[in-house]
Design an enzyme around this catalytic site. Sequence first.
Site, PDB file in Angstrom:
ATOM      1  N   ASN A   1      -8.233  -2.158  -3.199  1.00 46.86           N
ATOM      2  CA  ASN A   1      -8.026  -1.287  -4.366  1.00 46.86           C
ATOM      3  C   ASN A   1      -6.988  -1.876  -5.333  1.00 46.86           C
ATOM      4  O   ASN A   1      -6.519  -1.188  -6.230  1.00 46.86           O
ATOM      5  CB  ASN A   1      -7.592   0.114  -3.924  1.00 46.86           C
ATOM      6  CG  ASN A   1      -6.252   0.113  -3.195  1.00 46.86           C
ATOM      7  OD1 ASN A   1      -5.682  -0.946  -2.937  1.00 46.86           O
ATOM      8  ND2 ASN A   1      -5.749   1.289  -2.868  1.00 46.86           N
TER       9      ASN A   1
ATOM     10  N   GLU B   1       0.331   1.235  -4.037  1.00 45.84           N
ATOM     11  CA  GLU B   1      -1.027   1.718  -4.273  1.00 45.84           C
ATOM     12  C   GLU B   1      -1.245   1.949  -5.772  1.00 45.84           C
ATOM     13  O   GLU B   1      -0.274   2.017  -6.542  1.00 45.84           O
ATOM     14  CB  GLU B   1      -1.242   3.026  -3.495  1.00 45.84           C
ATOM     15  CG  GLU B   1      -1.082   2.895  -1.976  1.00 45.84           C
ATOM     16  CD  GLU B   1      -2.247   2.180  -1.291  1.00 45.84           C
ATOM     17  OE1 GLU B   1      -2.972   1.402  -1.950  1.00 45.84           O
ATOM     18  OE2 GLU B   1      -2.435   2.410  -0.081  1.00 45.84           O
TER      19      GLU B   1
ATOM     20  N   ASP C   1       6.075  -4.754   3.892  1.00 47.50           N
ATOM     21  CA  ASP C   1       5.684  -3.354   4.033  1.00 47.50           C
ATOM     22  C   ASP C   1       5.500  -3.016   5.505  1.00 47.50           C
ATOM     23  O   ASP C   1       5.445  -3.919   6.349  1.00 47.50           O
ATOM     24  CB  ASP C   1       4.420  -3.038   3.218  1.00 47.50           C
ATOM     25  CG  ASP C   1       3.267  -4.012   3.487  1.00 47.50           C
ATOM     26  OD1 ASP C   1       3.402  -4.885   4.360  1.00 47.50           O
ATOM     27  OD2 ASP C   1       2.224  -3.874   2.825  1.00 47.50           O
TER      28      ASP C   1
ATOM     29  N   HIS D   1      -3.995  -3.001  -4.433  1.00 42.42           N
ATOM     30  CA  HIS D   1      -2.583  -2.832  -4.053  1.00 42.42           C
ATOM     31  C   HIS D   1      -1.967  -4.169  -3.648  1.00 42.42           C
ATOM     32  O   HIS D   1      -2.661  -5.099  -3.256  1.00 42.42           O
ATOM     33  CB  HIS D   1      -2.403  -1.759  -2.977  1.00 42.42           C
ATOM     34  CG  HIS D   1      -2.811  -2.127  -1.587  1.00 42.42           C
ATOM     35  ND1 HIS D   1      -3.095  -1.199  -0.620  1.00 42.42           N
ATOM     36  CD2 HIS D   1      -2.980  -3.334  -0.969  1.00 42.42           C
ATOM     37  CE1 HIS D   1      -3.403  -1.797   0.503  1.00 42.42           C
ATOM     38  NE2 HIS D   1      -3.351  -3.095   0.317  1.00 42.42           N
TER      39      HIS D   1
HETATM   40  P1  PGA Z   1      -6.219  -7.814   4.322  1.00 39.29           P
HETATM   41  O1  PGA Z   1      -5.184  -6.845   3.634  1.00 39.29           O
HETATM   42  O2  PGA Z   1      -5.617  -9.156   4.274  1.00 39.29           O
HETATM   43  O3  PGA Z   1      -6.335  -7.304   5.737  1.00 39.29           O
HETATM   44  O4  PGA Z   1      -7.481  -7.704   3.540  1.00 39.29           O
HETATM   45  C1  PGA Z   1      -4.655  -7.206   2.404  1.00 39.29           C
HETATM   46  C2  PGA Z   1      -3.866  -6.058   1.849  1.00 39.29           C
HETATM   47  O5  PGA Z   1      -4.223  -4.902   2.110  1.00 39.29           O
HETATM   48  O6  PGA Z   1      -2.892  -6.304   1.128  1.00 39.29           O
END
Ligand code: PGA
Length: 245
Positions: A132, A139, A66, A134
């Site tokens: 959340n 999302e 992404d 995702h």
């Molecule tokens: P993070 O992000 O490793 O910074 O918690 C994970 C994500 O948003 O997929």
Amino acid sequence: MKYTVIVANNETDFGIKAASAFTQAVRQYDKPDVILPTGNTPLPFYAALREMRAKKIPAFFYRQLDEYLGLWAGHRKLFLEEMKRNLLEPLRIGASLSFNGAADPQGEFMRVVTAMKSLKPAKIGVIGIGGNGHVGFNEPGSSFFDGARIIKLAQKTREDNSKDWEFQDGPFPTHAITLGIRDLRELEQTILLVRGEGKAEILAKALTGPVTQDVPASYLQNQRNMTVIADRTALSKMPGFNPPL
Ligand code: PGA
């Protein structure tokens, strides 16, 4: 649902265990395409890979998961820039697909969709989970059948990810491009990395709650060959989780 859980005792241990599971998976193929994540969670994993002698890491191609859209070229927060710093440049790894977060979004989307058509599904994916639920930037509400697309970032994602955003980084992006859950479901091997208490609730929900688009990571309950590498705090809300210290 069957998956293997590997419990990490600390950050260094997490990185070593992730690097070991990863190289073991890569070794099963001849230069496979692998999807790799960004964010805070995988940092010890990349540190462990950098610590290994390059010779010991089997060859693979990086496929981007992404990327933010609307940032300027070379912006330090572009995921591709992070990946270059953390892994691609130190280990001289080439990419089979990467995103240009500074390009015109619609043009970039078309380019990515065309590129994906000519690529075979990636074999291995290392992924994280957002607060959340995702995965990539799929999302809540994302269909399990969606492929690569442009997505509006959820408010929770914007709050979480803008925490280490500085004034000189400019406004936080509103949109991103992401591979879809359809692309992730095609993986032959999935390594899920999860660290920290902040992820405990969503991890338990994703792996033991209902399979629903509202929690995109819940698609993992039907994923083949999955290894979860997590620290104790991240696993603390998993029903029945009580490993010896
Ligand atoms: P993070 O992000 O490793 O910074 O918690 C994970 C994500 O948003 O997929």
